[in-house]
Design a protein around this motif. Structure first.
Motif, short mmCIF file in Angstrom:
data_model
loop_
_atom_site.label_atom_id
_atom_site.label_comp_id
_atom_site.label_asym_id
_atom_site.label_seq_id
_atom_site.Cartn_x
_atom_site.Cartn_y
_atom_site.Cartn_z
N VAL A 92 0.81 -1.22 0.00
CA VAL A 92 0.00 0.00 0.00
C VAL A 92 0.84 1.27 0.00
O VAL A 92 0.29 2.37 -0.08
CB VAL A 92 -0.98 0.03 1.20
N PHE B 13 -1.73 4.62 0.17
CA PHE B 13 -2.50 4.83 1.41
C PHE B 13 -1.74 5.78 2.33
O PHE B 13 -0.51 5.77 2.37
CB PHE B 13 -2.69 3.50 2.15
N MET C 187 -7.22 6.10 1.33
CA MET C 187 -6.84 5.06 0.36
C MET C 187 -7.09 5.57 -1.05
O MET C 187 -8.24 5.84 -1.42
CB MET C 187 -7.65 3.78 0.62
N LEU D 278 -7.22 2.67 -5.54
CA LEU D 278 -7.60 1.36 -5.02
C LEU D 278 -7.59 0.30 -6.11
O LEU D 278 -7.89 0.57 -7.28
CB LEU D 278 -8.97 1.43 -4.36
N ASP E 197 -7.25 -4.90 -2.96
CA ASP E 197 -7.42 -4.20 -1.68
C ASP E 197 -8.75 -4.58 -1.01
O ASP E 197 -9.00 -4.18 0.13
CB ASP E 197 -7.39 -2.69 -1.88
#
Length: 122
Positions: free
Chosen positions: A64, A68, A83, A86, A90
């Motif tokens: 991530v 993120f 986030m 995406l 995820d």
């Protein structure tokens, strides 16, 4: 005792963004490291991100990093997970977590939220 309540999950398309929030009640979370874990169907719960009290130092899972961002507002006893970009991978239930140490895994966690579902369609 600490209660953690997540919100902000939902269904989005790949490439879109979501912001998760976690509000704590029961006692202050000052001195606790706050984090997010996730669990996809059929998989173990895995670390996503953490932010330390005081220094606000952050850690992220490699999967991530760059997409993120974890943040916290100690005055509001709230932690967030922004986030972006995406991906379908995820997709998972995301859990808020609090620990007195910097977590290396789920075994380090003192308090868990009930989770919020994030679904990313392709």
């Amino acid at each position: 005792q600490v209660q953690l309540g997540e919100s902000g999950g939902g269904l989005v398309q790949a490439g879109e963004s979501l912001r998760l929030s976690c509000a704590a009640s029961g006692r202050t979370l000052v001195m606790y490291t706050m984090g997010w874990f996730r669990q996809a169907p059929g998989k173990e719960r895995e670390f996503v991100a953490a932010i330390r009290w005081g220094t606000y130092t952050t850690n992220y899972a490699d999967s991530v990093k760059g997409r993120f961002t974890i943040s916290r507002d100690n005055a509001k006893n709230t932690v967030y997970l922004q986030m972006n970009s995406l991906k379908p991978e995820d997709t998972a239930v995301y859990y808020c977590a609090a620990s007195r140490v910097v977590p290396t895994g789920a075994h380090d966690i003192d308090y868990w939220g009930k989770g919020t579902l994030v679904t990313v369609s392709s």
